[in-house]
Motif scaffolding. Structure first.
Motif, PDB file in Angstrom:
ATOM      1  N   PHE A 129       0.105 120.506  33.436  1.00 48.90           N
ATOM      2  CA  PHE A 129       0.416 119.316  34.210  1.00 48.90           C
ATOM      3  C   PHE A 129       1.178 119.695  35.469  1.00 48.90           C
ATOM      4  CE2 PHE A 129       3.658 120.046  31.061  1.00 48.90           C
ATOM      5  CZ  PHE A 129       4.849 119.838  31.716  1.00 48.90           C
ATOM      6  N   LYS A 130       1.104 118.811  36.459  1.00 44.65           N
ATOM      7  CA  LYS A 130       1.804 118.992  37.729  1.00 44.65           C
ATOM      8  C   LYS A 130       2.779 117.841  37.900  1.00 44.65           C
ATOM      9  CE  LYS A 130       1.112 119.437  42.704  1.00 44.65           C
ATOM     10  NZ  LYS A 130       0.128 119.525  43.783  1.00 44.65           N
ATOM     11  N   ILE A 131       3.989 118.161  38.299  1.00 39.17           N
ATOM     12  CA  ILE A 131       5.038 117.164  38.494  1.00 39.17           C
ATOM     13  C   ILE A 131       5.099 116.763  39.968  1.00 39.17           C
ATOM     14  CG2 ILE A 131       7.527 116.742  38.468  1.00 39.17           C
ATOM     15  CD1 ILE A 131       6.360 116.859  35.666  1.00 39.17           C
ATOM     16  N   MET A 132       5.053 115.470  40.190  1.00 40.07           N
ATOM     17  CA  MET A 132       5.303 114.905  41.510  1.00 40.07           C
ATOM     18  C   MET A 132       6.440 113.908  41.347  1.00 40.07           C
ATOM     19  SD  MET A 132       3.130 116.379  43.501  1.00 40.07           S
ATOM     20  CE  MET A 132       3.182 115.424  44.988  1.00 40.07           C
ATOM     21  N   ASN A 133       7.357 113.859  42.298  1.00 37.85           N
ATOM     22  CA  ASN A 133       8.444 112.885  42.259  1.00 37.85           C
ATOM     23  C   ASN A 133       8.078 111.691  43.108  1.00 37.85           C
ATOM     24  OD1 ASN A 133       9.999 114.525  40.684  1.00 37.85           O
ATOM     25  ND2 ASN A 133      11.333 115.207  42.329  1.00 37.85           N
TER      26      ASN A 133
ATOM     27  N   ALA B 261      16.057 117.247  26.692  1.00 36.06           N
ATOM     28  CA  ALA B 261      15.826 116.955  28.103  1.00 36.06           C
ATOM     29  C   ALA B 261      15.413 118.257  28.793  1.00 36.06           C
ATOM     30  CB  ALA B 261      17.079 116.381  28.749  1.00 36.06           C
ATOM     31  N   ILE B 262      14.341 118.192  29.572  1.00 36.43           N
ATOM     32  CA  ILE B 262      13.827 119.386  30.249  1.00 36.43           C
ATOM     33  C   ILE B 262      13.778 119.105  31.749  1.00 36.43           C
ATOM     34  CG2 ILE B 262      11.873 120.969  30.459  1.00 36.43           C
ATOM     35  CD1 ILE B 262      11.102 120.118  27.565  1.00 36.43           C
ATOM     36  N   PRO B 263      14.588 119.812  32.547  1.00 33.90           N
ATOM     37  CA  PRO B 263      14.537 119.608  34.000  1.00 33.90           C
ATOM     38  C   PRO B 263      13.272 120.241  34.584  1.00 33.90           C
ATOM     39  CG  PRO B 263      16.087 121.354  33.452  1.00 33.90           C
ATOM     40  CD  PRO B 263      15.584 120.804  32.151  1.00 33.90           C
ATOM     41  N   VAL B 264      12.729 119.608  35.606  1.00 32.34           N
ATOM     42  CA  VAL B 264      11.529 120.123  36.276  1.00 32.34           C
ATOM     43  C   VAL B 264      11.701 120.027  37.784  1.00 32.34           C
ATOM     44  CG1 VAL B 264       9.889 119.671  34.399  1.00 32.34           C
ATOM     45  CG2 VAL B 264      10.446 117.851  36.028  1.00 32.34           C
TER      46      VAL B 264
ATOM     47  N   GLN C 123      10.937 112.996  37.251  1.00 28.55           N
ATOM     48  CA  GLN C 123      12.094 113.748  37.732  1.00 28.55           C
ATOM     49  C   GLN C 123      12.627 114.640  36.631  1.00 28.55           C
ATOM     50  OE1 GLN C 123      14.476 110.480  39.117  1.00 28.55           O
ATOM     51  NE2 GLN C 123      13.589 110.575  41.161  1.00 28.55           N
ATOM     52  N   SER C 124      12.230 114.351  35.385  1.00 22.51           N
ATOM     53  CA  SER C 124      12.597 115.178  34.240  1.00 22.51           C
ATOM     54  C   SER C 124      11.639 114.874  33.103  1.00 22.51           C
ATOM     55  CB  SER C 124      14.043 114.901  33.799  1.00 22.51           C
ATOM     56  OG  SER C 124      14.173 113.563  33.353  1.00 22.51           O
TER      57      SER C 124
END
Length: 185
Positions: A140-144, A86-89, A44-45
């Motif tokens: 990279f790919k972000i999945m929640n 902290a880096i929001p994504v 989530q971040s």
């Protein structure tokens, strides 16, 4: 859709006997293209931890989205200092992380014990390094991860039974949606 292993891959297209006749110009019958398959991580971040060496002015880093927009990047860094950023994504988005040392000797050893680590809020390490030369680059790919609490507005369309269970869990979804499910204990 192209698939491959995580990292850099290559596709090669070769033509022979185009239009069912011998090719008079075979020099252009092969085409190569590289593509990168990003690692998928649940998050989530992100958190970037940087310990600079004695030459922090040589150090830069950035996180870009798929379109090349810079999501986060360093400001002025001080020598031998620690930074936690902290880096929001965004969910279901691809990113590129680049960490550079202008001199090309990394951020460790001869001029201090510098290092960096980019991790998810769940603790998964995406990239880390210290003695890396001039550049570390990773895609990279972000999945929640989705919990039942996140689906409150759609709960009338979702049934889980029996609950609790020690074996088979049935999942019913009354809506026609292209969904995939992962169940964690």
């Amino acid at each position: 859709n192209l698939t491959g292993n995580v990292g850099v891959n290559e596709i090669r297209v070769i033509t022979s006997v185009p239009n069912a006749v011998a090719d008079l110009r075979p020099i252009d019958n092969t085409y190569y293209k590289t593509f990168t398959v990003a690692e998928t991580v649940l998050a989530q971040s992100l958190n970037l931890n940087v310990l600079t060496d004695g030459y922090s002015e040589e150090t830069t880093w950035k996180v870009e989205d798929l379109e090349g927009n810079i999501i986060a990047q360093n400001g002025n860094l001080s020598n031998n200092s620690t930074y936690n950023i902290a880096i929001p994504v965004n969910h279901n988005s691809c990113y590129k992380f680049v960490f550079l040392d202008e001199y090309g000797d990394g951020i460790c050893c001869a001029e201090g014990n510098g290092s960096f680590s980019l991790t998810t809020n769940l603790g998964t390490v995406i990239a880390s390094g210290s003695n890396f030369g001039s550049k570390v680059e990773t895609f990279f790919k972000i999945m929640n991860s989705l919990s039942v609490d996140d689906m409150q507005e759609n709960m009338s369309n979702l049934k889980l039974y029996p609950n609790p269970t020690n074996g088979i869990l049935n999942i019913e979804n009354k809506e026609v949606l292209d969904l995939s499910y992962e169940v964690y204990n």
